[in-house]
Scaffold this active site. Sequence first.
Site, PDB file in Angstrom:
ATOM      1  CG  ASP A 314      -2.026  -1.059   1.025  1.00 27.11           C
ATOM      2  OD1 ASP A 314      -2.012  -2.051   1.776  1.00 27.11           O
ATOM      3  OD2 ASP A 314      -2.853  -0.919   0.116  1.00 27.11           O
ATOM      4  CE1 TYR A 398      -9.676  -5.016   3.959  1.00 26.47           C
ATOM      5  CE2 TYR A 398      -9.096  -3.536   5.732  1.00 26.47           C
ATOM      6  CZ  TYR A 398      -9.480  -4.778   5.298  1.00 26.47           C
ATOM      7  OH  TYR A 398      -9.664  -5.779   6.208  1.00 26.47           O
TER       8      TYR A 398
HETATM    9 CU   LIG Z   1      -8.570  -7.347   6.365  1.00 27.39          CU
END
Ligand SMILES: [Cu+2]
Length: 659
Positions: A314, A398
């Site tokens: 990320d 997310y």
């Molecule tokens: Cu997760």
Amino acid sequence: MKFLAILLGLATTLSLASPLSAQEHPLDPLTQPEIETAVAVLKREGKLDDKARLPTMVLDEPPKAQVLAFKPGDPVPRQAFVVILDRSQSKVYEAVVDVAAGKLVSYKQVPGVQPGILVDEFVFPQDLVRADARWQAAMKKRGITNFSDVQIDVWAPGILSQAEVAEGRRICRCLSFYRGGATNPYARPIEGVIATVDMNNEKVLEVIDLGVVPVVDHPSDFDEKSNAPLREAPKALSITQPQGESFTIKGNQISWQNWQFRVGMDPREGLVMHDLRYNDKGKLRPVAYRLSLAEMVVPYGDPAENWTWRNAFDLGEYGVGRLANSLVKGADLPPNAVTRDSVFVDDYGKAYVQPAAYGIYERDAGILWKHFDFDSGHDETRRARELVLGFVATVGNYDYAFWWILGQDGSISVEGELTGIMLAKGVKQATVTDSALEKTGRMVAPHIVAPNHQHFFGYRLDMDIDGTGNTVVELNNQSLSELGQRKNAFGVVPTVLATEQDARRDMNFASARKWNVINPTSKNAYDTPHGYLLVPKENAIPYMDANNPIRQRARFLDHHLWVTRYVPGELHPAGLYPNQGRGGEGLPRWSGTESIDNQDVVIWYNFGVTHNPRPEEWPVMPHHKTGFTILPNGFFGRNPAMDLPNSAPPPADRPPAGK
Ligand SMILES: [Cu+2]
């Protein structure tokens, strides 16, 4: 990634409402004029043509010695580090520009690497895929004819085929979700369809269709209307500071309750803490030089062909800093928070302001210390106040919140909150008809399995306890049953981690293992060295095979703790370019045989969350909190918060004791 386009649209159309003032400190992030200078110099030197893109432009931090020697009023060294992607020739260059002198300092080609995904690259592959006949045929097979109803998410390619490696292309893989009028497209994965795009040549290379899994409509939207009737909201809870906040901000320097430090928002790492010191009775004692989230990796545990490559670095592939939300007080932050804007650089070298990219606030944190004396009825209680600093990043499905928390007791904590939408896999079955269905995941809704995955966080902690000469001591508890009759004794066995090689260490539950960072030459009244203790909390080991290419790229996960000598530029534990990388970069390369005893050391602490999904985490997961703490350990010699005034009202104003 539609959200990103909206976010960036919003950000880029804003004028620079509050450009930062002239630079005061060598660690201040680059300003808009400095960014403009760097771009102008690169253009003047013929290093930027129309096809060139800038995946990275950040402050090139001066070496530590230079920063520590800096005095206010000194000339401030200012350089920009720039990565240039020449799309026309598929080449990557690194440049350093002295923005104070307006000079190109260095410029070199870096062969065989790929920078993380550009902002544009989240967007243009979507149109290429939507226009591709193979992808359209796959959609039609599933009864989807309005292609604009499909959300396309761009991912770094993860595991590459041999051909992809040989061709040296810059590629991404595109996932499709049926959005229609829904708020949660991730509940409607168009399973089995993956498009691979050559981004430099703007071509769809391949569309894989592993067969139709029906896209089933079921209630997974997360807006209020879709979840009516709503429960009654709890009664108002006021968080106010009528006298204002207790911290002061001067440029990028913040002071609060004996703490003093600098902050900077980095497009890759997010909020970085610099030059953290504690005012110990008038003496400003160094604690840490630089604290940062340095890398993340999220490997998925589903063995299906269209899942095995999914692994998100990320930071190195996406950049959580530039994916920071504009924080909203009363929602992301309490109403008493202060928000700060950040200046970032877009793919074309244009500076833009991300409004409210991070927040700072004080929060109530329960009881800091207390004692009620039963005999006399004397009661002393100190209510804890914490200073919280951080940001929230959305990476596709997310959402992560990353907080640095400072305590009045000299503690430093990292808190991560994991929320958002789990990446879901569409399945033919509506119920768990056979156990194989849940072998590597969990059914969280009819036709939806959320695969097991892990979230690993690599933190870089450049601690400087009372100066740069520090030593890391591992502490292991063990039973000392040979002492005394009752075999109750136990003690801590300290072991100095003498070399970088010795300092590749793992968690140990049996010995309650912790790591103490000490200054061996700076001691307290009892002649023990001043130190800070790294106390792990939740952690994990990666389950992916050691030979998997992703695991090779994430070799920083070989150990929970590494200690290396400070070397300028060693910032990213999976290397500067994990995207499409060959592996082995970063920590495994830097950790050699050098002595780290009483040296300028950097502590790398990695922790993981093993996420076995639960139905209660669907359609949006309640936050999972994780993190670790760093506690003063002999740094003060006694509780540094004894000097706090009593929080309890005088005895006459208290309710009757509950005897
Ligand atoms: Cu997760």
